[in-house]
Motif scaffolding. Sequence first.
Motif, PDB file in Angstrom:
ATOM      1  N   HIS A 499      32.046  45.281  14.345  1.00  9.57           N
ATOM      2  CA  HIS A 499      33.358  44.839  14.642  1.00  9.57           C
ATOM      3  C   HIS A 499      34.221  45.309  13.387  1.00  9.57           C
ATOM      4  CE1 HIS A 499      33.111  41.855  18.245  1.00  9.57           C
ATOM      5  NE2 HIS A 499      32.504  43.183  18.211  1.00  9.57           N
ATOM      6  N   CYS A 500      33.355  45.274  12.441  1.00  7.14           N
ATOM      7  CA  CYS A 500      34.268  45.076  10.834  1.00  7.14           C
ATOM      8  C   CYS A 500      33.974  46.681  10.442  1.00  7.14           C
ATOM      9  CB  CYS A 500      33.520  44.367   9.734  1.00  7.14           C
ATOM     10  SG  CYS A 500      33.717  42.561   9.926  1.00  7.14           S
ATOM     11  N   PHE A 501      33.574  47.564  11.187  1.00  7.11           N
ATOM     12  CA  PHE A 501      33.368  49.034  10.717  1.00  7.11           C
ATOM     13  C   PHE A 501      34.427  49.860  11.115  1.00  7.11           C
ATOM     14  CE2 PHE A 501      31.846  53.166  11.448  1.00  7.11           C
ATOM     15  CZ  PHE A 501      31.381  53.761  10.439  1.00  7.11           C
ATOM     16  N   TRP A 502      35.188  50.845  10.257  1.00  4.37           N
ATOM     17  CA  TRP A 502      36.127  51.701  10.574  1.00  4.37           C
ATOM     18  C   TRP A 502      35.787  52.903   9.488  1.00  4.37           C
ATOM     19  CZ3 TRP A 502      40.448  52.000   7.081  1.00  4.37           C
ATOM     20  CH2 TRP A 502      40.345  50.845   6.097  1.00  4.37           C
ATOM     21  N   ARG A 503      36.807  54.012   9.872  1.00  6.49           N
ATOM     22  CA  ARG A 503      36.715  55.209   9.019  1.00  6.49           C
ATOM     23  C   ARG A 503      38.189  55.255   8.317  1.00  6.49           C
ATOM     24  NH1 ARG A 503      33.499  59.813  11.213  1.00  6.49           N
ATOM     25  NH2 ARG A 503      32.403  58.911  12.886  1.00  6.49           N
ATOM     26  N   ARG A 504      38.567  55.595   7.094  1.00  9.08           N
ATOM     27  CA  ARG A 504      39.740  56.019   6.627  1.00  9.08           C
ATOM     28  C   ARG A 504      40.381  57.114   7.396  1.00  9.08           C
ATOM     29  NH1 ARG A 504      41.036  52.079   3.376  1.00  9.08           N
ATOM     30  NH2 ARG A 504      39.359  51.674   1.381  1.00  9.08           N
ATOM     31  N   GLN A 505      41.688  57.034   7.593  1.00  9.03           N
ATOM     32  CA  GLN A 505      42.154  58.085   8.402  1.00  9.03           C
ATOM     33  C   GLN A 505      42.307  59.489   7.728  1.00  9.03           C
ATOM     34  OE1 GLN A 505      46.139  56.654   9.860  1.00  9.03           O
ATOM     35  NE2 GLN A 505      45.407  55.818  11.504  1.00  9.03           N
ATOM     36  N   GLU A 506      42.519  59.115   6.208  1.00 10.44           N
ATOM     37  CA  GLU A 506      42.897  60.487   5.535  1.00 10.44           C
ATOM     38  C   GLU A 506      41.520  61.136   5.432  1.00 10.44           C
ATOM     39  OE1 GLU A 506      42.273  56.974   2.683  1.00 10.44           O
ATOM     40  OE2 GLU A 506      43.325  57.298   4.589  1.00 10.44           O
ATOM     41  N   ASP A 507      40.274  60.626   5.383  1.00 13.89           N
ATOM     42  CA  ASP A 507      38.993  61.156   5.239  1.00 13.89           C
ATOM     43  C   ASP A 507      38.156  60.492   6.224  1.00 13.89           C
ATOM     44  OD1 ASP A 507      36.669  62.225   4.659  1.00 13.89           O
ATOM     45  OD2 ASP A 507      36.824  61.560   2.426  1.00 13.89           O
ATOM     46  N   GLU A 508      37.811  61.084   7.368  1.00 11.63           N
ATOM     47  CA  GLU A 508      36.823  60.518   8.156  1.00 11.63           C
ATOM     48  C   GLU A 508      35.386  60.095   7.939  1.00 11.63           C
ATOM     49  OE1 GLU A 508      37.384  62.036  12.255  1.00 11.63           O
ATOM     50  OE2 GLU A 508      39.197  61.276  12.567  1.00 11.63           O
ATOM     51  N   ALA A 509      35.001  60.869   6.900  1.00  6.44           N
ATOM     52  CA  ALA A 509      33.862  60.654   6.119  1.00  6.44           C
ATOM     53  C   ALA A 509      33.702  59.512   5.352  1.00  6.44           C
ATOM     54  CB  ALA A 509      33.278  61.821   5.544  1.00  6.44           C
ATOM     55  N   ARG A 510      34.835  58.776   5.089  1.00 12.49           N
ATOM     56  CA  ARG A 510      34.619  57.538   4.416  1.00 12.49           C
ATOM     57  C   ARG A 510      34.809  56.265   5.167  1.00 12.49           C
ATOM     58  NH1 ARG A 510      38.898  57.892  -0.810  1.00 12.49           N
ATOM     59  NH2 ARG A 510      38.103  55.595  -0.702  1.00 12.49           N
ATOM     60  N   ALA A 511      33.466  55.642   5.241  1.00 10.50           N
ATOM     61  CA  ALA A 511      33.276  54.707   6.073  1.00 10.50           C
ATOM     62  C   ALA A 511      33.813  53.195   5.452  1.00 10.50           C
ATOM     63  CB  ALA A 511      31.861  54.424   6.465  1.00 10.50           C
ATOM     64  N   VAL A 512      34.203  52.255   6.211  1.00  7.90           N
ATOM     65  CA  VAL A 512      34.608  51.075   5.600  1.00  7.90           C
ATOM     66  C   VAL A 512      34.110  49.801   6.368  1.00  7.90           C
ATOM     67  CG1 VAL A 512      36.582  49.454   4.653  1.00  7.90           C
ATOM     68  CG2 VAL A 512      36.736  52.014   4.537  1.00  7.90           C
ATOM     69  N   PHE A 513      33.581  48.714   5.698  1.00  6.65           N
ATOM     70  CA  PHE A 513      33.267  47.437   6.386  1.00  6.65           C
ATOM     71  C   PHE A 513      34.570  46.416   5.933  1.00  6.65           C
ATOM     72  CE2 PHE A 513      29.069  49.127   6.568  1.00  6.65           C
ATOM     73  CZ  PHE A 513      28.791  49.016   7.752  1.00  6.65           C
ATOM     74  N   SER A 514      35.121  46.107   6.790  1.00  9.32           N
ATOM     75  CA  SER A 514      36.122  45.056   6.652  1.00  9.32           C
ATOM     76  C   SER A 514      35.616  43.537   6.528  1.00  9.32           C
ATOM     77  CB  SER A 514      37.362  45.247   7.342  1.00  9.32           C
ATOM     78  OG  SER A 514      37.890  46.265   6.961  1.00  9.32           O
ATOM     79  N   PHE A 515      34.708  43.284   5.790  1.00  7.31           N
ATOM     80  CA  PHE A 515      34.142  41.772   6.009  1.00  7.31           C
ATOM     81  C   PHE A 515      35.067  40.995   5.612  1.00  7.31           C
ATOM     82  CE2 PHE A 515      29.722  44.216   5.447  1.00  7.31           C
ATOM     83  CZ  PHE A 515      29.452  44.175   6.735  1.00  7.31           C
ATOM     84  N   PRO A 516      35.382  39.971   5.907  1.00  9.19           N
ATOM     85  CA  PRO A 516      36.057  38.673   5.140  1.00  9.19           C
ATOM     86  C   PRO A 516      35.413  38.426   3.943  1.00  9.19           C
ATOM     87  CG  PRO A 516      35.804  38.280   7.433  1.00  9.19           C
ATOM     88  CD  PRO A 516      34.856  39.484   7.326  1.00  9.19           C
ATOM     89  N   ALA A 517      36.305  38.138   2.850  1.00  8.61           N
ATOM     90  CA  ALA A 517      35.959  37.987   1.373  1.00  8.61           C
ATOM     91  C   ALA A 517      34.997  36.915   1.463  1.00  8.61           C
ATOM     92  CB  ALA A 517      36.914  37.691   0.537  1.00  8.61           C
ATOM     93  N   LYS A 518      34.941  35.946   2.123  1.00 11.88           N
ATOM     94  CA  LYS A 518      34.036  34.998   1.932  1.00 11.88           C
ATOM     95  C   LYS A 518      32.521  35.112   2.584  1.00 11.88           C
ATOM     96  CE  LYS A 518      35.852  32.578   6.265  1.00 11.88           C
ATOM     97  NZ  LYS A 518      36.647  31.517   6.956  1.00 11.88           N
ATOM     98  N   ILE A 519      32.496  36.321   3.007  1.00  9.96           N
ATOM     99  CA  ILE A 519      31.070  36.346   3.673  1.00  9.96           C
ATOM    100  C   ILE A 519      30.535  37.867   3.240  1.00  9.96           C
ATOM    101  CG2 ILE A 519      31.099  34.870   5.602  1.00  9.96           C
ATOM    102  CD1 ILE A 519      31.308  38.257   6.762  1.00  9.96           C
ATOM    103  N   ALA A 520      31.417  38.673   2.366  1.00  8.69           N
ATOM    104  CA  ALA A 520      31.019  39.876   2.322  1.00  8.69           C
ATOM    105  C   ALA A 520      29.896  39.941   1.339  1.00  8.69           C
ATOM    106  CB  ALA A 520      32.085  40.425   1.363  1.00  8.69           C
ATOM    107  N   PRO A 521      28.795  40.924   1.007  1.00 10.19           N
ATOM    108  CA  PRO A 521      27.645  40.814   0.545  1.00 10.19           C
ATOM    109  C   PRO A 521      28.188  40.687  -1.187  1.00 10.19           C
ATOM    110  CG  PRO A 521      27.684  42.593   1.919  1.00 10.19           C
ATOM    111  CD  PRO A 521      29.011  41.843   2.255  1.00 10.19           C
ATOM    112  N   SER A 522      29.006  41.552  -1.586  1.00 11.88           N
ATOM    113  CA  SER A 522      29.320  41.348  -2.833  1.00 11.88           C
ATOM    114  C   SER A 522      30.954  41.333  -2.843  1.00 11.88           C
ATOM    115  CB  SER A 522      29.101  42.591  -3.644  1.00 11.88           C
ATOM    116  OG  SER A 522      29.448  42.372  -5.019  1.00 11.88           O
ATOM    117  N   ARG A 523      31.544  40.364  -3.574  1.00 14.01           N
ATOM    118  CA  ARG A 523      32.895  40.247  -3.629  1.00 14.01           C
ATOM    119  C   ARG A 523      33.758  41.078  -4.321  1.00 14.01           C
ATOM    120  NH1 ARG A 523      31.136  34.775  -2.552  1.00 14.01           N
ATOM    121  NH2 ARG A 523      30.961  34.412  -0.208  1.00 14.01           N
TER     122      ARG A 523
END
Length: 639
Positions: A499-523
């Motif tokens: 649910h938190c995974f997506w790609r940058r529109q300007e570069d589809e090879a760039r992956a992002v995990f939009s974890f909420p800050a309070k549970i992100a692996p590193s803040r």
Amino acid sequence: MLESDKELLESVLKRRFFFVPSFDIYGGVSGFYDYGPPGCALQANIIDLWRKHFILEENMLEVDCSILTPHEVLKTSGHVDKFSDWMTKDFKTGEMFRVDHLIEQTLNNRIVAEESSTSVAPKDKNLKQLNHSIPLDGDIIRKYKEVLNKLDGYSGDELAKLMEVFEIVNPTTGGKLQSPMEFNLMFETSIGPSSQMKGFLRPETAQGQFLNFNKLLEFNNGKIPFASASIGKSFRNEISPRAGLLRVREFLMAEIEYYVDPQDKSHKKFKDVQNCKLSLLSRDIQERASAVPVRMTLGDAVNSKIIDNQTLAYFMARIYHFLISIGIDNSKLRFRQHMANEMAHYATDCWDAEILTSYGWIECVGCADRSAYDLTVHAKRTKEKLIVRQTLENPVNVSIWDIDFKSGNFYKKLRKQSALVKDHLTSLSQSSLKELSLKLELEGSIQLHVDDIENDIELTNDDIKIVNETKTIHVREYIPNVIEPSFGIGRIIYALIEHCFWRRQEDEARAVFSFPAKIAPSRVLVVPLSSNKELVPMTNLTTSLLKKCKISFKVDDSSVSIGRRYARNDELGTPFAITIDFESKKDETVTLRERDSKLQVRGSIESIVNAIDSIINDELSWKDATKNLTKFEIQNTEN
């Protein structure tokens, strides 16, 4: 999720070491996974939030019980006899399948292929199962959906019939399969050097909580309702584990047992959640072969008896708010009620929180009313009273069924077995005693099956008399009912990752995990713009302040571009980056970057760390937390 997105997701998870198959260099073993640094941190943060959301906020009593469980305990609970799945085997290859999952996969693929009106190409070996002689008209598809809604509750004979009628074969080879065989899911072991005590790795954490009920009740000063909770590993010997973390043999559970008066299942805080709207897939909807949930308030659901009681509904709301708070997509979350034929033997009502993933709707949390089953069977087996004693303000007269043991015949007839039979009879419920009384009156005798006695025992009117009497009760004794929310943490983590995974529109090879800050692996990512030694003091000051505020961080002072460093940590879901440049050396200001929007602000290191802390702990929005900071014009540094 698109196939290309899923391929990128799996690549990122493996490359960044979120989790990997256990024993990988030895070839791996299905159903076992090791968590790497980001996976460990994500799991720990979710568990920390779970403790705060449930144990602290609801004032629960946490226990940590043994993983190894003696055979006798799980025999009493019903797991030895009933904790099984049905499996089938390919006659030629020997490949094993879990029958209900195989039927589900086959029927769903046929429905998708028919409804999309696309031809099945032989490119995908997993679609060989679609080759069948049944024409898929509307009636057949409705029948498929009806079967899918009831699939969890079919017996072995019923599953065998479905395999025959729907021509279920090996999905990869088309090979013929054997009739379903029952397979117990528990890992068996032995305890002690002599191996005489048989045991199992626990399949759930609940039994340890039930066995400690009296101690928990005493710790709670004898007051009810109250809840116990436990977080720990459980083990199930899955037949054919697939789909990564969604079906494994070793997994982390978080379970709650809420003990409540069976005569009063209201909840004092229900008014706080009665207007909460959930997507409910009730039993009635499923019986109409529909999978479209109705969105309604919990107050309406309880009033209309769609949900059995307030306490069950209250915890469904708490489950919902927890899942949303960690980042689960609300539009991909529903609560499905168990059908009558799939209800656990102990349950009176049960709802699963199901989350939509690329593998379909996945049960991640169960919320069941277990009635008084567990405490009753353990009390009967151990002769230990697992009850609540309630002193009544006003004594009441009640009509009860009691047993008169005619000592001249009862003890003489049963001799050494008399104690076992007496314990059995005195442990029966009032409704059971009433039934036996009627049978004695009509037939003159009753047959009893008593544990530890090989043959059934016959008793007549000459041996016992079961009578209805009126007694004045000053102390009410009862076995509490249990409402149980049960969380599969690994499944929740995987659904969250999707649910938190997506790609940058300007570069589809760039992956992002939009974890909420309070549970992100590193803040926080700390990024010195250069490896120049002049920036080291400011870097040390930044990390010192982050440590003081207990904010996890990672320093990346590598020589790659700053944009590349940002991108690498977007893949880890790090929500913030603090950039230290040569201006920082002059005025002790730094730049703060937000992961999803890439917006940046500038301010003193103290104000930046305070903004991060307020977002994580006070749950302020980016806009509110940074309103007093200076907007920073983003230069072309991320390409």
